[in-house]
Design an enzyme around this catalytic site. Structure first.
Site, PDB file in Angstrom:
ATOM      1  N   SER A  16    -107.185 -58.870 -65.337  1.00 43.59           N
ATOM      2  CA  SER A  16    -108.313 -58.090 -64.811  1.00 43.59           C
ATOM      3  C   SER A  16    -107.925 -56.607 -64.680  1.00 43.59           C
ATOM      4  O   SER A  16    -108.733 -55.718 -64.955  1.00 43.59           O
ATOM      5  CB  SER A  16    -108.743 -58.637 -63.457  1.00 43.59           C
ATOM      6  OG  SER A  16    -107.636 -58.602 -62.589  1.00 43.59           O
ATOM      7  N   GLU A  17    -106.664 -56.364 -64.327  1.00 39.66           N
ATOM      8  CA  GLU A  17    -106.220 -54.962 -64.219  1.00 39.66           C
ATOM      9  C   GLU A  17    -106.221 -54.311 -65.610  1.00 39.66           C
ATOM     10  O   GLU A  17    -106.608 -53.162 -65.779  1.00 39.66           O
ATOM     11  CB  GLU A  17    -104.812 -54.897 -63.620  1.00 39.66           C
ATOM     12  CG  GLU A  17    -104.771 -55.298 -62.152  1.00 39.66           C
ATOM     13  CD  GLU A  17    -103.349 -55.391 -61.642  1.00 39.66           C
ATOM     14  OE1 GLU A  17    -103.087 -54.864 -60.558  1.00 39.66           O
ATOM     15  OE2 GLU A  17    -102.500 -56.004 -62.323  1.00 39.66           O
ATOM     16  N   TYR A  18    -105.768 -55.089 -66.582  1.00 39.25           N
ATOM     17  CA  TYR A  18    -105.751 -54.582 -67.966  1.00 39.25           C
ATOM     18  C   TYR A  18    -107.178 -54.214 -68.381  1.00 39.25           C
ATOM     19  O   TYR A  18    -107.429 -53.143 -68.932  1.00 39.25           O
ATOM     20  CB  TYR A  18    -105.160 -55.637 -68.911  1.00 39.25           C
ATOM     21  CG  TYR A  18    -105.068 -55.174 -70.347  1.00 39.25           C
ATOM     22  CD1 TYR A  18    -103.921 -54.548 -70.806  1.00 39.25           C
ATOM     23  CD2 TYR A  18    -106.141 -55.338 -71.228  1.00 39.25           C
ATOM     24  CE1 TYR A  18    -103.831 -54.098 -72.114  1.00 39.25           C
ATOM     25  CE2 TYR A  18    -106.072 -54.888 -72.530  1.00 39.25           C
ATOM     26  CZ  TYR A  18    -104.916 -54.274 -72.980  1.00 39.25           C
ATOM     27  OH  TYR A  18    -104.846 -53.815 -74.269  1.00 39.25           O
ATOM     28  N   ASP A  19    -108.093 -55.131 -68.091  1.00 39.77           N
ATOM     29  CA  ASP A  19    -109.485 -54.883 -68.479  1.00 39.77           C
ATOM     30  C   ASP A  19    -110.028 -53.605 -67.847  1.00 39.77           C
ATOM     31  O   ASP A  19    -110.747 -52.837 -68.482  1.00 39.77           O
ATOM     32  CB  ASP A  19    -110.369 -56.066 -68.069  1.00 39.77           C
ATOM     33  CG  ASP A  19    -110.079 -57.270 -68.948  1.00 39.77           C
ATOM     34  OD1 ASP A  19    -109.440 -57.084 -70.005  1.00 39.77           O
ATOM     35  OD2 ASP A  19    -110.460 -58.398 -68.564  1.00 39.77           O
ATOM     36  N   SER A  24     -77.533 -49.976 -97.564  1.00 33.23           N
ATOM     37  CA  SER A  24     -77.169 -51.137 -96.745  1.00 33.23           C
ATOM     38  C   SER A  24     -75.842 -50.870 -96.044  1.00 33.23           C
ATOM     39  O   SER A  24     -75.301 -49.767 -96.126  1.00 33.23           O
ATOM     40  CB  SER A  24     -77.114 -52.390 -97.602  1.00 33.23           C
ATOM     41  OG  SER A  24     -76.138 -52.216 -98.578  1.00 33.23           O
ATOM     42  N   GLU A  79     -74.664 -50.792 -81.576  1.00 33.57           N
ATOM     43  CA  GLU A  79     -76.068 -51.216 -81.494  1.00 33.57           C
ATOM     44  C   GLU A  79     -76.198 -52.685 -81.856  1.00 33.57           C
ATOM     45  O   GLU A  79     -75.323 -53.249 -82.506  1.00 33.57           O
ATOM     46  CB  GLU A  79     -76.918 -50.412 -82.500  1.00 33.57           C
ATOM     47  CG  GLU A  79     -76.944 -48.938 -82.205  1.00 33.57           C
ATOM     48  CD  GLU A  79     -77.621 -48.160 -83.334  1.00 33.57           C
ATOM     49  OE1 GLU A  79     -78.449 -48.735 -84.067  1.00 33.57           O
ATOM     50  OE2 GLU A  79     -77.302 -46.973 -83.468  1.00 33.57           O
ATOM     51  N   LYS A 125     -77.536 -55.632 -84.102  1.00 32.95           N
ATOM     52  CA  LYS A 125     -77.964 -55.755 -85.496  1.00 32.95           C
ATOM     53  C   LYS A 125     -79.148 -56.715 -85.543  1.00 32.95           C
ATOM     54  O   LYS A 125     -78.979 -57.927 -85.432  1.00 32.95           O
ATOM     55  CB  LYS A 125     -76.829 -56.255 -86.389  1.00 32.95           C
ATOM     56  CG  LYS A 125     -77.251 -56.257 -87.846  1.00 32.95           C
ATOM     57  CD  LYS A 125     -76.107 -56.538 -88.765  1.00 32.95           C
ATOM     58  CE  LYS A 125     -76.500 -56.407 -90.221  1.00 32.95           C
ATOM     59  NZ  LYS A 125     -77.720 -57.117 -90.602  1.00 32.95           N
ATOM     60  N   LYS A 141     -71.349 -47.643 -85.357  1.00 35.37           N
ATOM     61  CA  LYS A 141     -71.543 -46.376 -86.075  1.00 35.37           C
ATOM     62  C   LYS A 141     -70.667 -45.293 -85.443  1.00 35.37           C
ATOM     63  O   LYS A 141     -70.524 -45.281 -84.211  1.00 35.37           O
ATOM     64  CB  LYS A 141     -73.008 -45.919 -85.974  1.00 35.37           C
ATOM     65  CG  LYS A 141     -74.006 -46.914 -86.516  1.00 35.37           C
ATOM     66  CD  LYS A 141     -75.443 -46.437 -86.329  1.00 35.37           C
ATOM     67  CE  LYS A 141     -76.417 -47.502 -86.790  1.00 35.37           C
ATOM     68  NZ  LYS A 141     -77.811 -47.194 -86.496  1.00 35.37           N
ATOM     69  N   CYS A 152     -83.244 -91.346-115.152  1.00 38.25           N
ATOM     70  CA  CYS A 152     -83.568 -92.010-116.428  1.00 38.25           C
ATOM     71  C   CYS A 152     -82.925 -93.389-116.574  1.00 38.25           C
ATOM     72  O   CYS A 152     -83.075 -94.015-117.624  1.00 38.25           O
ATOM     73  CB  CYS A 152     -83.161 -91.124-117.595  1.00 38.25           C
ATOM     74  SG  CYS A 152     -81.384 -91.044-117.826  1.00 38.25           S
ATOM     75  N   CYS A 205     -82.687 -87.789-120.798  1.00 41.72           N
ATOM     76  CA  CYS A 205     -82.938 -87.728-119.353  1.00 41.72           C
ATOM     77  C   CYS A 205     -83.844 -86.540-119.030  1.00 41.72           C
ATOM     78  O   CYS A 205     -83.513 -85.401-119.356  1.00 41.72           O
ATOM     79  CB  CYS A 205     -81.604 -87.594-118.621  1.00 41.72           C
ATOM     80  SG  CYS A 205     -81.786 -87.402-116.848  1.00 41.72           S
TER      81      CYS A 205
HETATM   82  S1  IVH Z   1     -78.189 -48.732 -89.572  1.00 40.82           S
HETATM   83  C1  IVH Z   1     -77.226 -46.541 -93.904  1.00 40.82           C
HETATM   84  N1  IVH Z   1     -78.620 -50.142 -87.437  1.00 40.82           N
HETATM   85  O1  IVH Z   1     -78.960 -54.245 -91.337  1.00 40.82           O
HETATM   86  C2  IVH Z   1     -77.693 -47.849 -93.316  1.00 40.82           C
HETATM   87  N2  IVH Z   1     -79.096 -51.143 -89.532  1.00 40.82           N
HETATM   88  O2  IVH Z   1     -77.046 -55.196 -93.266  1.00 40.82           O
HETATM   89  C3  IVH Z   1     -78.051 -47.676 -91.889  1.00 40.82           C
HETATM   90  N3  IVH Z   1     -79.992 -53.411 -89.365  1.00 40.82           N
HETATM   91  O3  IVH Z   1     -80.468 -52.690 -94.072  1.00 40.82           O
HETATM   92  C4  IVH Z   1     -78.508 -48.933 -91.264  1.00 40.82           C
HETATM   93  N4  IVH Z   1     -79.976 -53.542 -87.176  1.00 40.82           N
HETATM   94  O4  IVH Z   1     -81.974 -53.243 -92.095  1.00 40.82           O
HETATM   95  C5  IVH Z   1     -78.671 -50.117 -88.775  1.00 40.82           C
HETATM   96  N5  IVH Z   1     -78.956 -51.237 -85.429  1.00 40.82           N
HETATM   97  C6  IVH Z   1     -79.022 -51.228 -86.763  1.00 40.82           C
HETATM   98  C7  IVH Z   1     -79.496 -52.327 -87.509  1.00 40.82           C
HETATM   99  C8  IVH Z   1     -79.506 -52.247 -88.911  1.00 40.82           C
HETATM  100  C9  IVH Z   1     -80.274 -54.167 -88.295  1.00 40.82           C
HETATM  101  C10 IVH Z   1     -80.172 -53.854 -90.758  1.00 40.82           C
HETATM  102  C11 IVH Z   1     -80.719 -52.802 -91.674  1.00 40.82           C
HETATM  103  C12 IVH Z   1     -79.797 -52.767 -92.861  1.00 40.82           C
HETATM  104  C13 IVH Z   1     -79.066 -54.054 -92.720  1.00 40.82           C
HETATM  105  C14 IVH Z   1     -77.705 -53.990 -93.368  1.00 40.82           C
END
Ligand code: IVH
Length: 679
Positions: free
Chosen positions: A36-39, A84, A115, A117, A294, A415, A436
């Protein structure tokens, strides 16, 4: 503030609040306010829009998501390729990754941005003057598909950028992953099940399937979410100097980033973080298959650059294989192209690392004995990343009394011909040959495949139809199909055009190479490379056909067993008949390159590691063109090893055995010397 800008600001605030609750409700399955709040908020926005239609914003939730269906996807070339990541799987490999970075950046302090994945689909989003204008799939990294219509339905993704603190860029390209969080996925499957519709094997498939729909209403009905992990372009520059800060910078525009994201001062801390997250992974709201590590400093990232298709400054750190317990419902035998019988365990479907596994190959009867697996047994099924699942262990303690032992069948399940298993061989095979049906269909598929006769138009659907009509008893019949034009035209949905396309493709395939023709025949033990070696050695088909075992063994790559198989092939009257008909149909080729122009003739080479200027396949082709045989492993017979970056155990072995090693530069120089690469 003028009245106009107050109204606009009020609208923006409402849109942002609604978007947040929408995401919580649809995607996370965790409503954050009462309906209701959303509405109330929704109607407040709607009322404002009715009063001030000139200020209605592009991303308002009051205009229904979705829209008209497309007829096909447009392809888009990425301005910045979507590359990739390399992988590491254990502490040792992680530390080696860090060492390589430290060697390139001596005496510099390196911090790591860690991060999640995400296990979803990579996409790229374009914002022009703060408005989402395009969403594109990764595709092959260079070119993807335009999925803007679907991307616009993703609820947690800002369609218009605004921030109280930062200037909105004129151009922003954000990279990230689309996926369905766990809660939304469970709800989606429960709803589908209730409706009697198909359920999805895992969130990744569900997300991929949703984005690959032409009708955006499908994507709109799925709880998709976007997680940002990088900025490909930003104008004017965002001014952030680290990876971590640039992702935080994105959040102020409303982008979602991973729920766990941090900086480590040392690679040892990265390892600790990995162990911790792996242990807590079940508690995360999304599926992940590892972490991404990274180099945090963006300047250092630029210094490190890329190696081939992967950044040197980042790597994926994958989680170990996952296992699950299930039971073996049955064990079937499949018959392959050359008649091999492969046992396949039919399992009670089980989710292993996010994928439902219901069939697992048991390879051969020896493996069945080794595992002592029986129908009814409880087994552990393992899967690691993209690797094919396998039965790792049988649990005899759970074996039911009625468990059934499995024996090699005496007759082919397709066969009924006798099954043979020559002494000393691991594989059993059906002796039915082309009688076969299983072998016939596989032999035809192989014959028409790209690296063989390359008859693209003769896909599985045609092959099955033609077998059914008894028009294809063997591969030579392909070249008589034109005699059955009327019958082909009468097949359901095969119009004049598709029949003509098929005939054209067959006609075009007649000009081939000797190597492709030899490969196409499907002689046991003769793969693509061996076929090329045989063509080079014998130069004419007649010479090959008449060769004895001793002559065949002079071909690099051909040992006693393969030589015997080749002789057997050319002794079978049925095969000679097929070959005769094929050649009479007009299959022809130019004479192969004379062996005198092949300076590496017969030498065994190994290519290992990553080359920055070409893929390993390309390097292999260059070597093969010079007559070398390229092998996957180093032995005392290896003539030379080409070692790129990250060359591991093969390089060690070569050094131990004293085998010459060429680095990339030396390899390229050699290829130039032999005219394979232009100077
Ligand atoms: S960085 C230059 N960060 O993993 C490439 N990729 O196995 C930079 N992926 O194609 C990618 N989580 O689709 C990055 N935190 C993350 C990620 C991530 C998932 C995927 C991404 C990439 C694949 C490679």
């Amino acid at each position: 503030m003028t009245e106009n800008s107050t109204i606009k600001a009020q609208m923006r605030q409402l849109i942002q609040i609604l978007a947040k609750h929408n995401h919580a409700y649809y995607v996370m399955d965790q409503p954050s306010i009462e309906d209701s709040e959303y509405d109330q908020l929704f109607h407040q926005l709607k009322a404002l829009e009715q009063q001030y239609p000139e200020y209605v914003q592009a991303d308002t939730p009051t205009s229904k998501v979705g829209g008209k269906a497309l007829t096909k996807f447009a392809s888009v070339t990425h301005a910045v390729p979507m590359l990739s990541l390399g992988n590491v799987f254990n502490q040792e490999e992680l530390f080696a990754f860090a060492r390589r970075i430290e060697e390139r950046l001596p005496n510099q302090k390196i911090q790591y941005d860690v991060e999640l994945k995400f296990d979803g689909l990579a996409i790229s989003l374009w914002y022009e003057n703060g408005v989402l204008v395009r969403g594109v799939t990764r595709g092959d990294g260079e070119t993807g598909e335009d999925i803007t219509h679907n991307v616009k339905t993703i609820r947690n993704l800002p369609k218009v950028l605004s921030s109280a603190q930062a200037q909105v860029p004129t151009l922003l390209e954000v990279r990230g992953e689309v996926l369905i969080p766990k809660a939304g996925f469970e709800k989606l499957n429960a709803e589908n099940e209730a409706k009697g519709e198909k359920t999805f094997a895992n969130p990744r498939n569900a997300a991929a399937g949703s984005l690959r729909q032409l009708d955006p209403n499908v994507a709109a009905s799925r709880p998709l979410a976007f997680y940002a992990y990088g900025i490909a372009q930003c104008e004017p520059p965002h001014g952030q100097t680290t990876m971590y800060a640039s992702l935080e910078w994105l959040t102020q525009f409303g982008f979602t980033i991973g729920e766990s994201h941090f900086i480590c001062d040392t690679i040892q801390d990265v390892q600790k973080a990995y162990e911790k997250i792996n242990a807590e992974r079940a508690d995360l709201s999304v599926e992940i298959d590892g972490l991404v590590i990274k180099v945090d400093d963006l300047k250092q990232q630029r210094q490190l650059g890329f190696l081939s298709r992967e950044p040197r400054w980042a790597t994926a750190y994958k989680f170990p294989a996952v296992a699950a317990l299930t039971t073996v419902e049955n064990i079937d035998w499949q018959v392959g192209r050359t008649g091999t019988l492969t046992p396949v365990a039919r399992l009670n479907p089980v989710a292993v690392g996010g994928v439902t596994v219901s069939n697992v190959t048991l390879h051969n009867i020896g493996e069945i004995h080794r595992l002592d697996v029986r129908i009814g047994d409880t087994v552990s099924v393992y899967r690691s990343g993209d690797v094919i699942p396998k039965v790792e262990k049988v649990w005899p303690e759970f074996r039911p009394d009625e468990a059934v032992e499995v024996h090699l069948p005496e007759q082919c399940p397709v066969c009924d011909s006798p099954v043979v298993m020559p002494e000393g061989e691991a594989l059993a095979r059906c002796s039915g040959g082309l009688y076969c049906a299983a072998q016939r269909i596989e032999a035809i598929r192989h014959f028409v495949s790209r690296k063989a006769m390359d008859i693209e138009g003769l896909g599985d659907r045609w092959v099955e139809c033609l077998l059914h009509l008894d028009l294809l008893k063997n591969v030579a019949d392909i070249y008589c199909l034109h005699e059955h034009r009327e019958q082909l035209l009468s097949i359901d949905k095969m119009g004049e055009k598709s029949v003509q396309n098929l005939f054209d493709a067959i006609e075009n395939s007649k000009k081939t190479t000797l190597a492709s023709f030899i490969y196409a025949l499907g002689i046991r033990g003769v793969g693509e490379t061996t076929a090329r070696m045989l063509a080079n050695t014998f130069q004419t088909f007649e010479a090959l056909q008449n060769a004895d075992i001793e002559a065949l063994k002079k071909t690099p790559d051909v040992g006693d067993i393969t030589a015997e198989w080749i002789v057997d092939f050319f002794q079978a009257p049925h095969n000679l008949e097929v070959v005769k008909r094929l050649l009479e149909a007009g299959i022809h080729w130019d004479a192969p390159v004379a062996p005198t122009r092949q300076p590496l003739n017969g030498e065994s080479w190994v290519v290992t590691g990553t080359l920055s200027s070409m893929g390993r396949d390309e390097a292999t082709q260059l070597l093969q063109a010079l007559g070398a045989r390229v092998s996957g492993s180093v032995s005392s017979k290896t003539k030379c090893v080409v070692a790129g970056e990250k060359a591991g155990s093969k390089l060690d072995k070569a050094e131990k055995l004293g085998i010459p090693v060429l680095n990339e530069e030396q390899f390229i120089a050699l290829m130039k010397e032999h005219g394979q690469i232009e100077d």
